[in-house]
Design a protein around this motif. Structure first.
Motif, short mmCIF file in Angstrom:
data_model
loop_
_atom_site.label_atom_id
_atom_site.label_comp_id
_atom_site.label_asym_id
_atom_site.label_seq_id
_atom_site.Cartn_x
_atom_site.Cartn_y
_atom_site.Cartn_z
N GLY A 181 -8.58 1.56 10.06
CA GLY A 181 -8.14 0.27 9.53
C GLY A 181 -7.02 0.33 8.51
O GLY A 181 -6.45 -0.71 8.16
N GLY A 182 -6.66 1.52 8.03
CA GLY A 182 -5.67 1.62 6.98
C GLY A 182 -4.28 1.19 7.40
O GLY A 182 -3.57 0.50 6.65
N THR A 183 -3.88 1.58 8.61
CA THR A 183 -2.55 1.22 9.07
C THR A 183 -2.43 -0.29 9.25
O THR A 183 -1.46 -0.91 8.79
N LEU A 184 -3.41 -0.90 9.90
CA LEU A 184 -3.38 -2.35 10.10
C LEU A 184 -3.40 -3.09 8.76
O LEU A 184 -2.67 -4.06 8.57
N ALA A 185 -4.22 -2.63 7.84
CA ALA A 185 -4.29 -3.28 6.52
C ALA A 185 -2.93 -3.27 5.84
O ALA A 185 -2.51 -4.27 5.26
N GLY A 186 -2.22 -2.15 5.93
CA GLY A 186 -0.91 -2.06 5.31
C GLY A 186 0.14 -2.86 6.04
O GLY A 186 0.92 -3.61 5.42
N VAL A 187 0.19 -2.71 7.35
CA VAL A 187 1.19 -3.43 8.14
C VAL A 187 1.07 -4.93 7.92
O VAL A 187 2.07 -5.64 7.72
N ALA A 188 -0.16 -5.45 7.94
CA ALA A 188 -0.36 -6.89 7.73
C ALA A 188 0.11 -7.32 6.36
O ALA A 188 0.67 -8.41 6.19
N ALA A 189 -0.10 -6.46 5.35
CA ALA A 189 0.31 -6.80 3.99
C ALA A 189 1.82 -6.86 3.85
O ALA A 189 2.33 -7.52 2.93
#
Length: 287
Positions: free
Chosen positions: A170-178
């Motif tokens: 989930g780390g990549t998605l959390a960052g990309v969305a931010a």
């Protein structure tokens, strides 16, 4: 850096008036590619700033994160320890062989103990055995990793409507969305069977990094092909077909599942005509 952006031409896309851009993070570095470098970058800075000389992290026997952490330690002067899920096996597979060859010390937790890997008692036992270390979570996903991945959308100069990535922790998605601008959304494709819990994990990671949930995002749960590292014949066929058409062999654990999911959404009309979609390529197959 920044990694290049390439347009993919495919009749399945043009028939639906959808453009697909590939954000080639796999080209950042052969040993620490894609989101692995994004996640490690600020963690390495923090470890150095706080005076740590050793990195310790967790992963399975085929973990790209284990491999990347070993490489980063080798190149940036950290000792590394990999806590591997399961029992030791000889000979080591190519991932663990690479890690050992680049200086990583391997230790193992059985699957029952591994489920409690981040609990204080387990971490304390590891410190008793190995001494002081900078702790990287499984997959490298923490608040600093999220901030590293948030830089990805900013590097894309062309207008886009959606950006897609595989989801393991989930780390990549959390960052990309931010890192999105107004009118953009992030779509993650779970590589895990029963990955609904990842929605909570992404929210928690964003709250750790920013104190709030950021950016419109969602996770597609129907393209895991049986679960992590599982491979069904239809996925193999997709990988072979994609490589034949586009000269890019996607990795079966992450990228192929995401790309298959993107084409499925296109076919089902989930992207309006005129949409520009970005696919984040975090890694490709070794062969």
């Amino acid at each position: 850096m920044p990694s290049p952006v390439e347009e993919l031409t495919d009749p399945r896309l043009t028939d639906r008036s959808v453009r697909l851009l590939l954000k080639r993070d796999d080209l950042i570095d052969p040993d620490v590619p894609g989101n692995k470098w994004r996640k490690l970058k600020y963690n390495l800075e923090a470890a150095r700033r706080d005076g740590h000389k050793t990195l310790l992290t967790f992963g399975g026997t085929f973990s790209n994160h284990i491999r990347a952490t070993a490489a980063a330690g080798h190149y940036f002067g950290f000792a590394t320890i990999g806590v591997i899920r399961g029992e030791p096996h000889d000979p080591l597979n190519p991932v663990l062989t690479y890690a050992v060859d680049h200086g990583m010390t391997l230790t193992y937790l059985d699957r029952s103990a591994y489920r409690h890997k981040h609990e204080p008692t387990v971490v304390r036992r590891l410190r008793d055995e190995f001494g002081e270390f900078y702790l990287l979570p499984e997959g490298g996903s923490n608040a600093l990793a999220v901030r590293g991945c948030a830089e990805i959308p900013q590097e894309i100069t062309e207008r886009f409507d959606a950006i897609c990535c595989p989801v393991g922790t989930g780390g990549t998605l959390a960052g990309v969305a931010a890192g999105l601008q107004a009118g953009q959304e992030a779509i993650g494709f779970s590589v895990l069977k029963g990955g609904g819990f990842l929605n909570d994990d992404v929210r928690e990671l964003q709250e750790q990094a920013y104190g709030e949930e950021r950016g419109p995002w969602r996770i597609e749960l129907g393209h895991h092909f049986g679960g992590y590292a599982k491979q069904k014949p239809e996925l193999t066929e997709f990988i072979d077909d994609f490589a034949g058409k586009h000269g890019l062999r996607l990795d079966r654990i992450y990228g192929a599942k995401m790309m298959c999911g993107i084409f499925d959404l296109v076919e089902r009309g989930r992207f309006p005509a005129g949409s520009v979609v970005v696919a984040l390529i975090t890694g490709v197959a070794d062969t």
